[in-house]
Write a protein that holds these residues in place. Structure first.
Motif, PDB file in Angstrom:
ATOM      1  N   PRO A  78      -0.794  10.906  -1.439  1.00  0.00           N
ATOM      2  CA  PRO A  78      -1.295  11.214  -2.790  1.00  0.00           C
ATOM      3  C   PRO A  78      -0.210  11.205  -3.856  1.00  0.00           C
ATOM      4  O   PRO A  78      -0.448  10.761  -4.989  1.00  0.00           O
ATOM      5  CB  PRO A  78      -1.905  12.608  -2.622  1.00  0.00           C
ATOM      6  CG  PRO A  78      -2.287  12.682  -1.179  1.00  0.00           C
ATOM      7  CD  PRO A  78      -1.224  11.910  -0.449  1.00  0.00           C
ATOM      8  N   THR A 126      -2.375   6.147   2.079  1.00  0.00           N
ATOM      9  CA  THR A 126      -1.323   6.231   1.067  1.00  0.00           C
ATOM     10  C   THR A 126      -1.153   7.679   0.628  1.00  0.00           C
ATOM     11  O   THR A 126      -2.126   8.365   0.332  1.00  0.00           O
ATOM     12  CB  THR A 126      -1.664   5.357  -0.147  1.00  0.00           C
ATOM     13  OG1 THR A 126      -1.989   4.032   0.283  1.00  0.00           O
ATOM     14  CG2 THR A 126      -0.487   5.296  -1.104  1.00  0.00           C
ATOM     15  N   PRO A 137      -3.466   1.275  -3.108  1.00  0.00           N
ATOM     16  CA  PRO A 137      -3.543   2.408  -2.193  1.00  0.00           C
ATOM     17  C   PRO A 137      -4.759   2.342  -1.280  1.00  0.00           C
ATOM     18  O   PRO A 137      -5.782   1.731  -1.610  1.00  0.00           O
ATOM     19  CB  PRO A 137      -3.623   3.617  -3.129  1.00  0.00           C
ATOM     20  CG  PRO A 137      -4.169   3.079  -4.399  1.00  0.00           C
ATOM     21  CD  PRO A 137      -3.709   1.656  -4.508  1.00  0.00           C
ATOM     22  N   ASP A 149       0.791  -1.232   0.000  1.00  0.00           N
ATOM     23  CA  ASP A 149       0.000   0.000   0.000  1.00  0.00           C
ATOM     24  C   ASP A 149       0.821   1.279   0.000  1.00  0.00           C
ATOM     25  O   ASP A 149       0.247   2.369   0.025  1.00  0.00           O
ATOM     26  CB  ASP A 149      -0.957   0.002   1.197  1.00  0.00           C
ATOM     27  CG  ASP A 149      -0.223   0.054   2.528  1.00  0.00           C
ATOM     28  OD1 ASP A 149       0.797  -0.647   2.675  1.00  0.00           O
ATOM     29  OD2 ASP A 149      -0.676   0.790   3.427  1.00  0.00           O
ATOM     30  N   SER A 155      -0.839   0.074 -10.329  1.00  0.00           N
ATOM     31  CA  SER A 155      -1.689   0.008  -9.154  1.00  0.00           C
ATOM     32  C   SER A 155      -2.939  -0.808  -9.432  1.00  0.00           C
ATOM     33  O   SER A 155      -3.270  -1.110 -10.583  1.00  0.00           O
ATOM     34  CB  SER A 155      -2.069   1.417  -8.693  1.00  0.00           C
ATOM     35  OG  SER A 155      -2.865   2.061  -9.671  1.00  0.00           O
ATOM     36  N   GLU A 158       2.346   9.324  -3.951  1.00  0.00           N
ATOM     37  CA  GLU A 158       2.661   7.931  -4.264  1.00  0.00           C
ATOM     38  C   GLU A 158       1.588   7.335  -5.164  1.00  0.00           C
ATOM     39  O   GLU A 158       1.887   6.557  -6.077  1.00  0.00           O
ATOM     40  CB  GLU A 158       2.808   7.118  -2.980  1.00  0.00           C
ATOM     41  CG  GLU A 158       3.986   7.555  -2.114  1.00  0.00           C
ATOM     42  CD  GLU A 158       4.190   6.693  -0.881  1.00  0.00           C
ATOM     43  OE1 GLU A 158       3.414   5.737  -0.681  1.00  0.00           O
ATOM     44  OE2 GLU A 158       5.141   6.969  -0.125  1.00  0.00           O
ATOM     45  N   VAL A 159       0.339   7.685  -4.910  1.00  0.00           N
ATOM     46  CA  VAL A 159      -0.749   7.217  -5.772  1.00  0.00           C
ATOM     47  C   VAL A 159      -0.522   7.708  -7.202  1.00  0.00           C
ATOM     48  O   VAL A 159      -0.671   6.947  -8.166  1.00  0.00           O
ATOM     49  CB  VAL A 159      -2.106   7.711  -5.240  1.00  0.00           C
ATOM     50  CG1 VAL A 159      -3.222   7.310  -6.202  1.00  0.00           C
ATOM     51  CG2 VAL A 159      -2.375   7.144  -3.848  1.00  0.00           C
ATOM     52  N   ARG A 160      -0.144   8.968  -7.349  1.00  0.00           N
ATOM     53  CA  ARG A 160       0.104   9.515  -8.687  1.00  0.00           C
ATOM     54  C   ARG A 160       1.327   8.858  -9.329  1.00  0.00           C
ATOM     55  O   ARG A 160       1.309   8.524 -10.524  1.00  0.00           O
ATOM     56  CB  ARG A 160       0.302  11.030  -8.602  1.00  0.00           C
ATOM     57  CG  ARG A 160      -0.967  11.801  -8.250  1.00  0.00           C
ATOM     58  CD  ARG A 160      -0.765  13.290  -8.445  1.00  0.00           C
ATOM     59  NE  ARG A 160       0.223  13.833  -7.498  1.00  0.00           N
ATOM     60  CZ  ARG A 160      -0.096  14.323  -6.300  1.00  0.00           C
ATOM     61  NH1 ARG A 160      -1.352  14.325  -5.894  1.00  0.00           N
ATOM     62  NH2 ARG A 160       0.844  14.798  -5.502  1.00  0.00           N
ATOM     63  N   ALA A 171       0.504   5.288 -10.591  1.00  0.00           N
ATOM     64  CA  ALA A 171      -0.851   5.158 -11.135  1.00  0.00           C
ATOM     65  C   ALA A 171      -0.966   4.040 -12.164  1.00  0.00           C
ATOM     66  O   ALA A 171      -2.010   3.396 -12.282  1.00  0.00           O
ATOM     67  CB  ALA A 171      -1.289   6.485 -11.748  1.00  0.00           C
TER      68      ALA A 171
END
Length: 209
Positions: free
Chosen positions: A149, A147, A143, A124, A159, A151-153, A156
């Motif tokens: 943001p 998590t 995520p 995660d 994921s 790192e999410v981007r 992307a």
């Protein structure tokens, strides 16, 4: 990935609800889809393991025995994985095993008897994906609300919304036929027996630290 032999999961925030420095097995709660993700991997003959940073030990907030007991409870709820490995060191210890370093992934692959390149690592946070990359494995970010943001981007395109979807997608990509639903809860799935590993590389049965 061209070949898939094992799925390695992060523990907290990926398979179980993240309770900071949890040493109480009674507080272990599975996340939605976690048991199904493990069952789906096992149903397709894949080895399964957990690779987890547990810095609470190094910080003096947890004992190794407490981590083992929490892992045992999680393993019971998940239906049984082949290997559980964790880094007990504080972040500033300079160890080789703390994610995002590759040590835990290398150790898990050796414990399971598969090449790191044939492992999928699901976690995660960025450290999980980066540990996979450093070890030559593939990482997938799942995520959650905690998590970061950025790192999410950043990940992307690497994921999935949950662990079950990540496992299913990896099976399809690796060419497994008839990838469908995970076995229903309570359905017996034969356990995979990993090869023995000498203690020199940190093995303690399934409960290596």
């Amino acid at each position: 990935m061209s070949r898939l032999s094992a799925v390695l999961f992060d523990r907290d925030g990926t398979l179980v609800a993240d309770v900071p420095y949890n040493g109480d097995p009674d507080r272990v709660r599975l996340l939605p889809g976690a048991a199904a993700a493990v069952a789906l991997a096992r149903a397709h003959g894949l080895a399964t393991g957990v690779v987890s940073n547990q810095s609470g030990i190094g910080r003096g907030l947890l004992t190794t025995d407490q981590v083992h007991r929490v892992n045992e409870r999680a393993d019971e709820l998940l239906g049984g994985l082949d290997a559980w490995l964790f880094c007990p060191h504080a972040p500033d210890a300079g160890c080789v095993c703390r994610k995002p370093r590759p040590g835990l992934v290398h150790m898990a692959a050796a414990r399971l008897g598969v090449p790191p390149a044939e492992c999928l690592v699901i976690g995660d946070i960025a450290a999980d994906v980066l540990a996979a990359r450093a070890a030559g494995a593939r990482g997938v970010l799942v995520p959650n609300a905690a998590t970061a943001p950025e790192e999410v981007r950043r990940f992307a395109t690497e994921s999935a919304p949950d662990a079950l979807t990540a496992v299913r997608a990896a099976l399809v990509e690796a060419g497994f036929p008839a990838v469908g639903r995970a076995p229903a809860p309570g359905t017996a799935v034969p356990a995979r027996t990993p090869p023995a590993l000498p203690r020199a590389v940190g093995s303690a049965g399934r409960w290596a630290g």
